[in-house]
Design an enzyme around this catalytic site. Structure first.
Site, PDB file in Angstrom:
ATOM      1  N   ASN A  36     -14.408 -25.385   7.271  1.00  0.00           N
ATOM      2  CA  ASN A  36     -14.855 -26.790   7.406  1.00  0.00           C
ATOM      3  C   ASN A  36     -14.102 -27.494   6.348  1.00  0.00           C
ATOM      4  O   ASN A  36     -12.930 -27.085   5.845  1.00  0.00           O
ATOM      5  CB  ASN A  36     -16.445 -26.663   6.578  1.00  0.00           C
ATOM      6  CG  ASN A  36     -16.603 -26.058   5.363  1.00  0.00           C
ATOM      7  OD1 ASN A  36     -15.415 -25.921   4.503  1.00  0.00           O
ATOM      8  ND2 ASN A  36     -17.660 -25.838   4.798  1.00  0.00           N
ATOM      9  N   THR A  38     -13.305 -28.906  15.597  1.00  0.00           N
ATOM     10  CA  THR A  38     -12.812 -28.702  16.886  1.00  0.00           C
ATOM     11  C   THR A  38     -12.773 -30.110  17.902  1.00  0.00           C
ATOM     12  O   THR A  38     -13.599 -30.814  18.028  1.00  0.00           O
ATOM     13  CB  THR A  38     -13.337 -27.641  17.489  1.00  0.00           C
ATOM     14  OG1 THR A  38     -12.765 -27.154  18.796  1.00  0.00           O
ATOM     15  CG2 THR A  38     -14.808 -27.675  18.003  1.00  0.00           C
ATOM     16  N   GLN A  46     -17.820 -27.134  23.552  1.00  0.00           N
ATOM     17  CA  GLN A  46     -17.129 -27.108  22.296  1.00  0.00           C
ATOM     18  C   GLN A  46     -18.035 -27.889  21.472  1.00  0.00           C
ATOM     19  O   GLN A  46     -17.857 -27.825  20.136  1.00  0.00           O
ATOM     20  CB  GLN A  46     -15.741 -28.059  22.654  1.00  0.00           C
ATOM     21  CG  GLN A  46     -14.665 -27.262  23.298  1.00  0.00           C
ATOM     22  CD  GLN A  46     -14.410 -25.876  22.585  1.00  0.00           C
ATOM     23  OE1 GLN A  46     -13.774 -25.882  21.374  1.00  0.00           O
ATOM     24  NE2 GLN A  46     -14.791 -24.847  23.290  1.00  0.00           N
ATOM     25  N   HIS A  97     -20.140 -26.197  18.408  1.00  0.00           N
ATOM     26  CA  HIS A  97     -19.639 -25.706  17.238  1.00  0.00           C
ATOM     27  C   HIS A  97     -19.997 -26.250  16.213  1.00  0.00           C
ATOM     28  O   HIS A  97     -20.219 -25.833  15.069  1.00  0.00           O
ATOM     29  CB  HIS A  97     -17.918 -25.994  17.313  1.00  0.00           C
ATOM     30  CG  HIS A  97     -17.089 -24.981  18.115  1.00  0.00           C
ATOM     31  ND1 HIS A  97     -17.141 -23.513  17.597  1.00  0.00           N
ATOM     32  CD2 HIS A  97     -16.597 -24.745  19.342  1.00  0.00           C
ATOM     33  CE1 HIS A  97     -16.408 -22.774  18.297  1.00  0.00           C
ATOM     34  NE2 HIS A  97     -16.103 -23.283  19.488  1.00  0.00           N
ATOM     35  N   GLU A 114      -6.515 -30.629  20.292  1.00  0.00           N
ATOM     36  CA  GLU A 114      -6.735 -29.124  19.812  1.00  0.00           C
ATOM     37  C   GLU A 114      -6.714 -28.411  21.237  1.00  0.00           C
ATOM     38  O   GLU A 114      -5.507 -27.632  21.471  1.00  0.00           O
ATOM     39  CB  GLU A 114      -7.658 -28.847  19.092  1.00  0.00           C
ATOM     40  CG  GLU A 114      -7.863 -27.229  18.848  1.00  0.00           C
ATOM     41  CD  GLU A 114      -9.157 -27.171  17.833  1.00  0.00           C
ATOM     42  OE1 GLU A 114      -9.208 -25.831  17.374  1.00  0.00           O
ATOM     43  OE2 GLU A 114     -10.068 -27.717  18.079  1.00  0.00           O
ATOM     44  N   HIS A 115      -7.542 -28.712  22.108  1.00  0.00           N
ATOM     45  CA  HIS A 115      -7.540 -28.260  23.332  1.00  0.00           C
ATOM     46  C   HIS A 115      -7.699 -29.046  24.648  1.00  0.00           C
ATOM     47  O   HIS A 115      -8.301 -30.162  24.503  1.00  0.00           O
ATOM     48  CB  HIS A 115      -9.024 -27.491  23.729  1.00  0.00           C
ATOM     49  CG  HIS A 115      -9.357 -26.440  22.614  1.00  0.00           C
ATOM     50  ND1 HIS A 115     -10.238 -26.865  21.515  1.00  0.00           N
ATOM     51  CD2 HIS A 115      -9.127 -25.209  22.410  1.00  0.00           C
ATOM     52  CE1 HIS A 115     -10.371 -25.794  20.550  1.00  0.00           C
ATOM     53  NE2 HIS A 115      -9.708 -24.607  21.163  1.00  0.00           N
ATOM     54  N   ASP A 122     -10.813 -19.241  23.778  1.00  0.00           N
ATOM     55  CA  ASP A 122     -11.650 -18.729  22.712  1.00  0.00           C
ATOM     56  C   ASP A 122     -11.608 -17.323  22.471  1.00  0.00           C
ATOM     57  O   ASP A 122     -11.648 -16.781  21.276  1.00  0.00           O
ATOM     58  CB  ASP A 122     -12.896 -19.624  22.582  1.00  0.00           C
ATOM     59  CG  ASP A 122     -12.861 -21.189  22.330  1.00  0.00           C
ATOM     60  OD1 ASP A 122     -11.873 -21.456  21.737  1.00  0.00           O
ATOM     61  OD2 ASP A 122     -13.983 -21.554  22.584  1.00  0.00           O
ATOM     62  N   HIS A 142      32.034 -26.997  -7.275  1.00  0.00           N
ATOM     63  CA  HIS A 142      31.925 -26.320  -5.842  1.00  0.00           C
ATOM     64  C   HIS A 142      33.409 -25.964  -5.299  1.00  0.00           C
ATOM     65  O   HIS A 142      33.446 -24.845  -4.881  1.00  0.00           O
ATOM     66  CB  HIS A 142      31.225 -27.309  -4.901  1.00  0.00           C
ATOM     67  CG  HIS A 142      29.472 -27.537  -5.269  1.00  0.00           C
ATOM     68  ND1 HIS A 142      28.917 -27.832  -6.294  1.00  0.00           N
ATOM     69  CD2 HIS A 142      28.655 -26.945  -4.429  1.00  0.00           C
ATOM     70  CE1 HIS A 142      28.218 -27.734  -6.116  1.00  0.00           C
ATOM     71  NE2 HIS A 142      27.461 -27.254  -5.086  1.00  0.00           N
TER      72      HIS A 142
END
Length: 440
Positions: free
Chosen positions: A225, A248, A270, A273, A339-340, A373, A432
């Protein structure tokens, strides 16, 4: 229930388009203020603080913060046979895909006697978080653990919230999944406190004060969360993290050939969720939009988590977006960076090749997000909130570091010595150059 956004006939800049598109409002900054004291207290008090926080947030005081070995073993025997079969097949498919993800080492001979090699090295130890609030996620155990195992990580720990109905232990199917994967270090610790335990380690134990309950890790992964996301933000730099995963999201790019029943079912899947879950349909078809709205009304009434789904679909993060055509639809979904992303349209495979921002792309009517999933073989821990514009989902790469190995002989170094000196002096760093000259 779900709002409409009409972009037809409008020419928008990318910034204007982003302002028009729906997105969940997640105040990670406020959550960070809430969890900062938790991180400090866990670091100071270790196991004692973890018990106090479990009692405060989870309503149960665990007897064992680390799940005993005999409990893990017994959890496998108690698994429903159908669930065991499904988990076995999920593990097989996810392992097959992730085994192919590991990048190859390489060697480049720059010139004779000058070689640069690159090796991929796994991190030493990881902490894998598995949520357990509105739902429990044995599938997330598979996604996190298999990716780390295929990367070659030597030490894995899993943490999941204690459940009041399980006498302070995590969900039994989560425990059984850990056991099936050979993970024997599992903690009954949830939320931001689990992130703190992994980042800083935790002193104390189930039996003796002064023992070490949990050693610190190098990388923390897994969804959670807003408080988990905030805790991961605060410990980034102490450890690596996969991402600040938010609620999601599903976006569906569909034309008039799409099946409204399929689209509605996927949006609901979805939305169940989380009340903040985002469900977005992008389509040039007014007819499909109307049919999906009608199907949603029926499905929401019939679904088990009706109130949660209703809240998600009616929130400002969800919408049906009307576009002129699929070309504009591609512009919209690439700006959104879901996301999807499902593509249910004629030429879906070709359209998928033109997607530049998405956590995962599901092509055609028989590749629903639910497949990813659980059983596709892909990983379901994916970037949210538009983070797909700059990062990818969890995978073997999340647990690997590229280490370069440089080996020059005397002749190869001598060949570029004067040029190194010239660059060093141009940068005002003469020592250097002197470090090269000293060898000749």
């Amino acid at each position: 229930m779900i709002t409409r956004i009409d972009l037809r006939g409008r020419t928008l800049t990318r910034r204007e388009l982003l302002d028009e598109l729906p997105r969940a409002e997640v105040d990670v900054e406020h959550a960070a203020e809430v969890v900062a004291p938790i991180l400090i207290d866990v670091r100071k008090r270790g196991a004692a603080e973890l018990r106090d926080l479990a009692e405060r947030f989870d309503g149960v005081r665990p007897v064992h913060l680390r799940v005993p070995a005999d409990v893990l073993a017994a959890s496998v025997g108690a698994l429903d046979p159908d669930v065991r079969s499904a988990l076995d097949e999920t593990i097989r498919r996810v392992r097959l895909v992730h085994a192919a993800q590991r990048p190859a080492d390489f060697t480049v001979d720059v010139v004779p006697g000058a070689q640069v090699r690159q090796r991929w090295v796994p991190v030493r130890r990881v902490g894998l978080y598995v949520p357990g609030g509105l739902a429990v996620y044995p599938s997330s155990v598979v996604m996190n653990v298999v990716a780390a195992q295929e990367a070659g990580v030597g030490s894995l720990a899993v943490s999941s919230p204690p459940q009041k109905d399980e006498n302070g232990l995590p969900d039994p199917v989560v425990l059984a999944t850990c056991a099936l994967l050979g993970v024997d270090e599992v903690y009954a610790v949830g939320g931001a406190q689990a992130v703190a335990m992994f980042a800083y380690g935790a002193a104390g134990s189930d039996e003796v004060d002064g023992d070490i309950l949990c050693e610190p890790v190098d990388v923390i992964t897994g969804p959670g969360n807003v408080y988990v996301a905030a805790a991961k933000r605060l410990v980034r730099g102490v450890v690596g993290i996969d991402a600040e995963a938010g609620p999601t999201e599903i976006a569906v790019l569909a034309d008039g050939t799409a099946d409204a029943t399929h689209v509605a079912a996927d949006l609901v899947s979805q939305a169940e969720h989380d009340p903040l879950a985002a469900a977005v349909l992008v389509t040039p078809s007014v007819e499909l939009a109307g049919a999906v709205e009608a199907k949603l009304a029926d499905r929401v009434e019939a679904t088990e988590h009706r109130e949660r789904v209703m809240t998600a679909l009616s929130g400002k993060q969800s919408a049906i977006v009307l576009v002129d055509d699929l070309e504009q639809g591609l512009e919209v979904v690439n700006a959104y960076g879901a996301e999807h992303l499902e593509i249910q349209a004629v030429g879906a495979a070709e359209l998928a090749e033109r997607i530049t921002s998405a956590g995962a792309i599901f092509v055609g009517p028989y590749s629903p997000v639910s497949l990813g999933d659980y059983m596709a073989g892909s990983n379901h821990v994916l970037p949210t909130g538009g983070c797909a514009h700059f990062t990818s989902g969890l995978g073997v790469h999340s647990f690997l570091r590229a280490v370069q190995v440089i080996e020059y002989d005397a002749d190869a170094l001598a060949d570029v010595a004067d040029r190194i000196v010239a660059l060093a002096e141009a940068e005002g760093l003469p020592a250097h150059g002197e470090a090269v000259r000293a060898r000749f």
